[in-house]
Design a protein around this motif. Structure first.
Motif, PDB file in Angstrom:
ATOM      1  N   ARG A  71       0.811  -1.220   0.000  1.00 24.52           N
ATOM      2  CA  ARG A  71       0.000   0.000   0.000  1.00 24.52           C
ATOM      3  C   ARG A  71       0.838   1.261   0.000  1.00 24.52           C
ATOM      4  O   ARG A  71       0.337   2.333  -0.297  1.00 24.52           O
ATOM      5  CB  ARG A  71      -1.004  -0.001   1.145  1.00 24.52           C
ATOM      6  CG  ARG A  71      -0.444   0.192   2.516  1.00 24.52           C
ATOM      7  CD  ARG A  71      -1.573   0.220   3.526  1.00 24.52           C
ATOM      8  NE  ARG A  71      -1.157   0.863   4.747  1.00 24.52           N
ATOM      9  CZ  ARG A  71      -1.938   1.033   5.776  1.00 24.52           C
ATOM     10  NH1 ARG A  71      -3.175   0.612   5.725  1.00 24.52           N
ATOM     11  NH2 ARG A  71      -1.493   1.620   6.854  1.00 24.52           N
ATOM     12  N   THR A  72       2.129   1.159   0.344  1.00 24.79           N
ATOM     13  CA  THR A  72       3.038   2.299   0.274  1.00 24.79           C
ATOM     14  C   THR A  72       4.368   1.819  -0.282  1.00 24.79           C
ATOM     15  O   THR A  72       4.935   0.845   0.209  1.00 24.79           O
ATOM     16  CB  THR A  72       3.285   2.922   1.668  1.00 24.79           C
ATOM     17  OG1 THR A  72       2.033   3.272   2.254  1.00 24.79           O
ATOM     18  CG2 THR A  72       4.168   4.152   1.579  1.00 24.79           C
ATOM     19  N   ASP A  73       4.842   2.500  -1.322  1.00 26.96           N
ATOM     20  CA  ASP A  73       6.132   2.171  -1.922  1.00 26.96           C
ATOM     21  C   ASP A  73       6.871   3.489  -2.126  1.00 26.96           C
ATOM     22  O   ASP A  73       6.741   4.138  -3.161  1.00 26.96           O
ATOM     23  CB  ASP A  73       5.932   1.427  -3.242  1.00 26.96           C
ATOM     24  CG  ASP A  73       7.205   0.782  -3.743  1.00 26.96           C
ATOM     25  OD1 ASP A  73       8.281   1.008  -3.148  1.00 26.96           O
ATOM     26  OD2 ASP A  73       7.130   0.044  -4.740  1.00 26.96           O
ATOM     27  N   ALA A  74       7.628   3.900  -1.111  1.00 31.07           N
ATOM     28  CA  ALA A  74       8.329   5.181  -1.133  1.00 31.07           C
ATOM     29  C   ALA A  74       9.826   4.954  -0.940  1.00 31.07           C
ATOM     30  O   ALA A  74      10.251   3.845  -0.636  1.00 31.07           O
ATOM     31  CB  ALA A  74       7.780   6.083  -0.022  1.00 31.07           C
ATOM     32  N   ASP A  75      10.603   6.004  -1.110  1.00 30.60           N
ATOM     33  CA  ASP A  75      12.054   5.893  -0.932  1.00 30.60           C
ATOM     34  C   ASP A  75      12.424   5.541   0.508  1.00 30.60           C
ATOM     35  O   ASP A  75      13.390   4.833   0.740  1.00 30.60           O
ATOM     36  CB  ASP A  75      12.747   7.197  -1.319  1.00 30.60           C
ATOM     37  CG  ASP A  75      12.693   7.467  -2.816  1.00 30.60           C
ATOM     38  OD1 ASP A  75      12.490   6.501  -3.577  1.00 30.60           O
ATOM     39  OD2 ASP A  75      12.858   8.632  -3.207  1.00 30.60           O
ATOM     40  N   GLU A  76      11.648   6.033   1.479  1.00 25.64           N
ATOM     41  CA  GLU A  76      11.984   5.848   2.888  1.00 25.64           C
ATOM     42  C   GLU A  76      11.428   4.566   3.490  1.00 25.64           C
ATOM     43  O   GLU A  76      11.901   4.113   4.521  1.00 25.64           O
ATOM     44  CB  GLU A  76      11.482   7.034   3.726  1.00 25.64           C
ATOM     45  CG  GLU A  76      12.073   8.361   3.352  1.00 25.64           C
ATOM     46  CD  GLU A  76      11.356   9.008   2.162  1.00 25.64           C
ATOM     47  OE1 GLU A  76      10.237   8.570   1.801  1.00 25.64           O
ATOM     48  OE2 GLU A  76      11.927   9.931   1.580  1.00 25.64           O
ATOM     49  N   ASP A  86      -6.593 -14.673  11.775  1.00 21.52           N
ATOM     50  CA  ASP A  86      -6.268 -14.275  13.150  1.00 21.52           C
ATOM     51  C   ASP A  86      -6.213 -12.761  13.332  1.00 21.52           C
ATOM     52  O   ASP A  86      -5.952 -12.279  14.424  1.00 21.52           O
ATOM     53  CB  ASP A  86      -4.918 -14.875  13.567  1.00 21.52           C
ATOM     54  CG  ASP A  86      -4.957 -16.392  13.594  1.00 21.52           C
ATOM     55  OD1 ASP A  86      -6.034 -16.955  13.852  1.00 21.52           O
ATOM     56  OD2 ASP A  86      -3.901 -17.012  13.355  1.00 21.52           O
ATOM     57  N   GLY A  87      -6.396 -12.010  12.258  1.00 17.99           N
ATOM     58  CA  GLY A  87      -6.363 -10.555  12.342  1.00 17.99           C
ATOM     59  C   GLY A  87      -5.541  -9.945  11.223  1.00 17.99           C
ATOM     60  O   GLY A  87      -4.858 -10.643  10.485  1.00 17.99           O
ATOM     61  N   ASP A  88      -5.640  -8.644  11.094  1.00 20.19           N
ATOM     62  CA  ASP A  88      -4.902  -7.904  10.073  1.00 20.19           C
ATOM     63  C   ASP A  88      -3.616  -7.366  10.685  1.00 20.19           C
ATOM     64  O   ASP A  88      -3.558  -7.062  11.880  1.00 20.19           O
ATOM     65  CB  ASP A  88      -5.740  -6.734   9.566  1.00 20.19           C
ATOM     66  CG  ASP A  88      -7.041  -7.188   8.913  1.00 20.19           C
ATOM     67  OD1 ASP A  88      -7.123  -8.368   8.529  1.00 20.19           O
ATOM     68  OD2 ASP A  88      -7.951  -6.359   8.801  1.00 20.19           O
ATOM     69  N   PHE A  89      -2.590  -7.226   9.838  1.00 21.85           N
ATOM     70  CA  PHE A  89      -1.333  -6.664  10.316  1.00 21.85           C
ATOM     71  C   PHE A  89      -0.607  -5.975   9.174  1.00 21.85           C
ATOM     72  O   PHE A  89      -0.903  -6.201   7.998  1.00 21.85           O
ATOM     73  CB  PHE A  89      -0.453  -7.727  10.971  1.00 21.85           C
ATOM     74  CG  PHE A  89      -0.088  -8.889  10.081  1.00 21.85           C
ATOM     75  CD1 PHE A  89       1.124  -8.919   9.421  1.00 21.85           C
ATOM     76  CD2 PHE A  89      -0.966  -9.951   9.919  1.00 21.85           C
ATOM     77  CE1 PHE A  89       1.453  -9.986   8.611  1.00 21.85           C
ATOM     78  CE2 PHE A  89      -0.629 -11.027   9.126  1.00 21.85           C
ATOM     79  CZ  PHE A  89       0.589 -11.051   8.460  1.00 21.85           C
ATOM     80  N   LEU A  90       0.329  -5.098   9.533  1.00 23.00           N
ATOM     81  CA  LEU A  90       1.129  -4.352   8.571  1.00 23.00           C
ATOM     82  C   LEU A  90       2.581  -4.780   8.671  1.00 23.00           C
ATOM     83  O   LEU A  90       3.094  -5.017   9.769  1.00 23.00           O
ATOM     84  CB  LEU A  90       1.051  -2.847   8.858  1.00 23.00           C
ATOM     85  CG  LEU A  90      -0.309  -2.188   8.751  1.00 23.00           C
ATOM     86  CD1 LEU A  90      -0.216  -0.743   9.237  1.00 23.00           C
ATOM     87  CD2 LEU A  90      -0.807  -2.228   7.324  1.00 23.00           C
ATOM     88  N   ILE A  91       3.239  -4.826   7.531  1.00 26.21           N
ATOM     89  CA  ILE A  91       4.672  -5.078   7.474  1.00 26.21           C
ATOM     90  C   ILE A  91       5.293  -3.840   6.846  1.00 26.21           C
ATOM     91  O   ILE A  91       4.912  -3.440   5.740  1.00 26.21           O
ATOM     92  CB  ILE A  91       4.996  -6.316   6.616  1.00 26.21           C
ATOM     93  CG1 ILE A  91       4.306  -7.558   7.175  1.00 26.21           C
ATOM     94  CG2 ILE A  91       6.509  -6.504   6.513  1.00 26.21           C
ATOM     95  CD1 ILE A  91       4.326  -8.749   6.241  1.00 26.21           C
ATOM     96  N   THR A  92       6.220  -3.226   7.551  1.00 24.78           N
ATOM     97  CA  THR A  92       6.884  -2.033   7.045  1.00 24.78           C
ATOM     98  C   THR A  92       8.383  -2.300   7.014  1.00 24.78           C
ATOM     99  O   THR A  92       8.946  -2.771   7.997  1.00 24.78           O
ATOM    100  CB  THR A  92       6.586  -0.813   7.940  1.00 24.78           C
ATOM    101  OG1 THR A  92       5.174  -0.712   8.144  1.00 24.78           O
ATOM    102  CG2 THR A  92       7.091   0.469   7.308  1.00 24.78           C
ATOM    103  N   THR A  93       9.002  -2.013   5.881  1.00 32.85           N
ATOM    104  CA  THR A  93      10.444  -2.196   5.749  1.00 32.85           C
ATOM    105  C   THR A  93      11.089  -0.865   5.377  1.00 32.85           C
ATOM    106  O   THR A  93      10.435   0.028   4.821  1.00 32.85           O
ATOM    107  CB  THR A  93      10.795  -3.248   4.686  1.00 32.85           C
ATOM    108  OG1 THR A  93      10.301  -2.830   3.419  1.00 32.85           O
ATOM    109  CG2 THR A  93      10.206  -4.610   5.048  1.00 32.85           C
ATOM    110  N   PHE A  94      12.376  -0.761   5.662  1.00 32.60           N
ATOM    111  CA  PHE A  94      13.109   0.481   5.487  1.00 32.60           C
ATOM    112  C   PHE A  94      14.457   0.204   4.819  1.00 32.60           C
ATOM    113  O   PHE A  94      15.113  -0.777   5.160  1.00 32.60           O
ATOM    114  CB  PHE A  94      13.341   1.139   6.853  1.00 32.60           C
ATOM    115  CG  PHE A  94      12.079   1.266   7.662  1.00 32.60           C
ATOM    116  CD1 PHE A  94      11.283   2.384   7.561  1.00 32.60           C
ATOM    117  CD2 PHE A  94      11.675   0.239   8.512  1.00 32.60           C
ATOM    118  CE1 PHE A  94      10.103   2.487   8.289  1.00 32.60           C
ATOM    119  CE2 PHE A  94      10.508   0.326   9.246  1.00 32.60           C
ATOM    120  CZ  PHE A  94       9.713   1.448   9.141  1.00 32.60           C
ATOM    121  N   PRO A  95      14.891   1.073   3.911  1.00 39.47           N
ATOM    122  CA  PRO A  95      16.177   0.858   3.261  1.00 39.47           C
ATOM    123  C   PRO A  95      17.366   1.105   4.197  1.00 39.47           C
ATOM    124  O   PRO A  95      18.453   0.597   3.955  1.00 39.47           O
ATOM    125  CB  PRO A  95      16.172   1.859   2.103  1.00 39.47           C
ATOM    126  CG  PRO A  95      15.233   2.932   2.534  1.00 39.47           C
ATOM    127  CD  PRO A  95      14.198   2.247   3.391  1.00 39.47           C
TER     128      PRO A  95
END
Length: 143
Positions: A71-76, A86-95
């Protein structure tokens, strides 16, 4: 054994072998200075499986059995959402680790618990974070 059942095991073995090779190649340099190792080479090992979650949304999602929607693809950062029984969750990664630290600082106003690793964060219900920790590693942090 089906091909599907072997895939996660094969991926884990390849990842473990790659990490062993990385350890051997970085530790054998003449006059190596540990303080010069970048934060990109530091890893967070899973407590029981010895697996390390790479900082890529799709790979982390695969390790926990989720088909992620970016849902988000940015430089940061890159962020994906997973919907599970079992529920919803977010995965966020960083360069870079510094972007993760800035993100965590901003997220602290919302509170909650997060599974935090090297250049990645998983946000969701605490029960899911505890379930994912053996596969991903990291630490559960209260913000």
């Amino acid at each position: 054994m089906s091909q599907r059942a072997r895939s996660p095991l094969t991926a884990r073995l390849l990842l473990a072998g790659g990490l062993a090779l990385l350890t051997l190649t970085t530790g054998c340099g003449a006059g190596s200075d540990e303080s010069k190792v970048s934060s990109a080479t530091k890893v967070t090992a899973a407590p029981s499986a010895g697996v390390v979650a790479p900082a890529k949304v799709e790979v982390i999602a695969g390790l926990v059995g989720c088909k992620v929607k970016i849902r988000t693809d940015a430089d940061e950062l890159r962020e994906g959402v997973c919907h599970g029984k079992d529920g919803d969750f977010l995965i966020t990664t960083f360069p870079e680790e510094r972007f993760k630290l800035t993100w965590l600082d901003a997220a602290s106003i919302y509170g909650g618990k997060y599974l935090v690793g090297t250049r990645w964060v998983v946000s969701g219900p605490e029960a899911l974070l505890k379930k994912f920790r053996p596969e991903l590693g990291g630490n559960i942090k209260q913000l």
